[in-house]
Design an enzyme around this catalytic site. Sequence first.
Site, PDB file in Angstrom:
ATOM      1  CB  CYS A 112      -6.765   8.842  -0.296  1.00  0.00           C
ATOM      2  SG  CYS A 112      -7.034   7.305  -0.853  1.00  0.00           S
ATOM      3  NE  ARG A 132      -6.282   3.922  -5.296  1.00  0.00           N
ATOM      4  CZ  ARG A 132      -6.311   3.053  -6.382  1.00  0.00           C
ATOM      5  NH1 ARG A 132      -5.376   3.146  -7.387  1.00  0.00           N
ATOM      6  NH2 ARG A 132      -7.140   1.969  -5.935  1.00  0.00           N
ATOM      7  CG  LEU A 133      -3.591   3.316   2.310  1.00  0.00           C
ATOM      8  CD1 LEU A 133      -2.183   2.935   2.287  1.00  0.00           C
ATOM      9  CD2 LEU A 133      -4.274   3.654   3.652  1.00  0.00           C
ATOM     10  CB  ILE A 186      -8.305   0.103   0.527  1.00  0.00           C
ATOM     11  CG1 ILE A 186      -7.389   1.084   1.286  1.00  0.00           C
ATOM     12  CG2 ILE A 186      -9.170  -0.855   1.248  1.00  0.00           C
ATOM     13  CD1 ILE A 186      -6.343   0.320   2.169  1.00  0.00           C
ATOM     14  CB  ILE A 187     -11.672  -0.907  -2.956  1.00  0.00           C
ATOM     15  CG1 ILE A 187     -12.021  -1.431  -1.747  1.00  0.00           C
ATOM     16  CG2 ILE A 187     -12.699  -1.387  -3.839  1.00  0.00           C
ATOM     17  CD1 ILE A 187     -13.397  -0.866  -1.119  1.00  0.00           C
ATOM     18  N   GLY A 209     -11.542   8.037   1.928  1.00  0.00           N
ATOM     19  CA  GLY A 209     -12.426   7.045   2.750  1.00  0.00           C
ATOM     20  C   GLY A 209     -12.989   5.921   2.023  1.00  0.00           C
ATOM     21  CD  GLU A 210     -12.047   2.189   1.174  1.00  0.00           C
ATOM     22  OE1 GLU A 210     -12.474   2.158   0.305  1.00  0.00           O
ATOM     23  OE2 GLU A 210     -10.779   2.420   1.476  1.00  0.00           O
ATOM     24  CG  ASP A 214     -14.803   3.132  -2.951  1.00  0.00           C
ATOM     25  OD1 ASP A 214     -13.807   3.367  -3.722  1.00  0.00           O
ATOM     26  OD2 ASP A 214     -14.761   3.477  -1.606  1.00  0.00           O
ATOM     27  CB  SER A 218     -11.344   0.663  15.820  1.00  0.00           C
ATOM     28  OG  SER A 218     -11.051   1.075  17.127  1.00  0.00           O
TER      29      SER A 218
END
Length: 643
Positions: free
Chosen positions: A2, A52-53, A55-56, A82-83, A107, A373
């Site tokens: 994000c 926001r992107l 993901i969770i 982040g995550e 998270d 990656s």
Amino acid sequence: MCGLLALVCAPARSVTDEIVGAVADSSHLMRHRGPDEPGTWSNDDVVLGFNRLSIIDIAHSHQPLRWGPPESPERYALVFNGEIYNYLELRAALRSDFGAEFATEGDGEAIVAAYHYWGTEALTRLRGMFAFALWDTEAGELFCARDPFGIKPLFMATGPAGTVVGSEKKCLLDLADAVGFDTGIDGRAVQHYTVLQYVPEPETLQRGVRRLESGSYARIRPGAAPEVTRYFVPRFSPVPFVSGREKTRYDEITAVLEDSVAKHMRADVTVGAFLSGGIDSTAIAALAIRHNPKLITFTTGFEREGFSEVDVAVASAEAIGARHVTKVVSQAEFVAALPEIVWYLDEPVADPALVPLFFIAREARKHVKVVLSGEGADELFGGYTIYREPLSLKAFDYLPRPLRRSVGKASKPLPDGMRGKSLLHRGSLTLEERYYGNARSFSDAQLRAVLPGFRPDWTHTDVTAPLYAQSQGWDPVARMQHIDLFTWLRGDILVKADKMTMANSLELRVPFLDPEVFAVASRLPLEQKITRTTTKYALRRALEPIVPAHVLHRAKLGFPVPIRHWLRSGELLDWAYQMVDSSQAGEFVDIAAVRRMLDEHRMGVSDHSRRLWTVLIFMLWFAIFIDGSVTPSISEPVYPVQL
């Protein structure tokens, strides 16, 4: 993944609707980091902006996120990039130990609750990549932190009106007048960039903007400058292998990587993997497919023979059973994308490999929302060929210091390129004098020729001397790894990884850069990292059952870029001449000297490609962010919320 922005106002200036609107507008400059959902929150002292992107916990876990203990349920407000991969374990521990309650399945709440109950110790319990800003309404302060390795960025600037922090520098610069900080160019940072090919932390090219360093946190109170504290200092503490029990240590490496990849696969969206022709990305993909049998892998190459990892990557994908997608980049595409890429970068990074990374991220985003990656394996396990240099220079260690200096002086009259000249010169230097990371493009004489403001007291030792002081007594390879963790890794590798994937609203995860993986890697003795014939020795042994044989002992290439050839003919050469001839950066770069370098390179007199690329990227950055003579065309694709 994000984008966050936070403005803490000075006591005499409370938050107004106008300030909230300014932060919201500035946040839009990084919509690419989080196109799914914008958000703001404010009180009298602070305003938080967010993109926001998802993901969770896609349907919930909105940000800015409010959380607090039962007695003060909205004490904190969080914006987080982040995550946290062990968030499930953290939430379970917080429930068990403190009775913590959560309203979401994400998270973000784990970060806030961990900070509330454990304080700053919480940072050492987080397994993940993060940069966050957490407003504590009771303490009246903003608590900011970055992950141990600097995977996610955080910029800071303080002026008379307050302090602003954010994921992207361009957002801070958009608020410069409102906050009142200095946006003038830092000449020392320009010289550091020219030597290193990136701007080292905590510097930026603007004097008034600095970065919160990796492994650090900051407390920001209204009317006060940020108070910065380092919470993580990596240490390499080798433990000798016991004869006959080597396999146990290799199994330990395998087990910790398997665990890290498993946790990095946690997501409510599709996860893919970047795949070059090397061992690192192949290992990650091979472990990832165990958790997602439909794994898609991605690689890129160029329309020039010998500058492509495509064939090896295709063979690797076939060997592990993954579906594979390839993007081939033409010289025309490469040139056309440069202004957009440098705009996304914020700071110049003279690594041409970031261009193919941009293109493969754009291709990957058509199929997945998250990719894994292999970044970090070289720094942790000893993967760079230059790490073998102490072995080749070992004989010089036995010479008295005056004699070593004499050898160095004797090498100077020898013709450039003569066999043995470089060996004699580098053997005459101490490790501290000769090694400052993977980027070594300019000698002092060459710097004087291209930098009108060159100062001999602004050297790489500004950056490396404190780091070498931390590693006294370590073996030379461990000391080089320590330098790279704080320089090349976080200044080049992770910047291009974050910026080029986020430019395409794609989350990139790096399982090697995990605290548990580092703990195992840090215990490897020298001979398990580097030998006279190979690098990453222990890692290669550990991955023998996992990685296809055609990759296991292959030399490191990454995504090679043919700039040496393209700067001699074609679209890139034309672009380079246009950039030099139109540049307004003469205060910082000797335009005539750069043009002579370009002429010499074009005619084949000398190979100036790396030095030219460093200066050309600075000129393009200057044209975009300083004089405004180049206006990038920034695409704003609208991506679906979930893939």
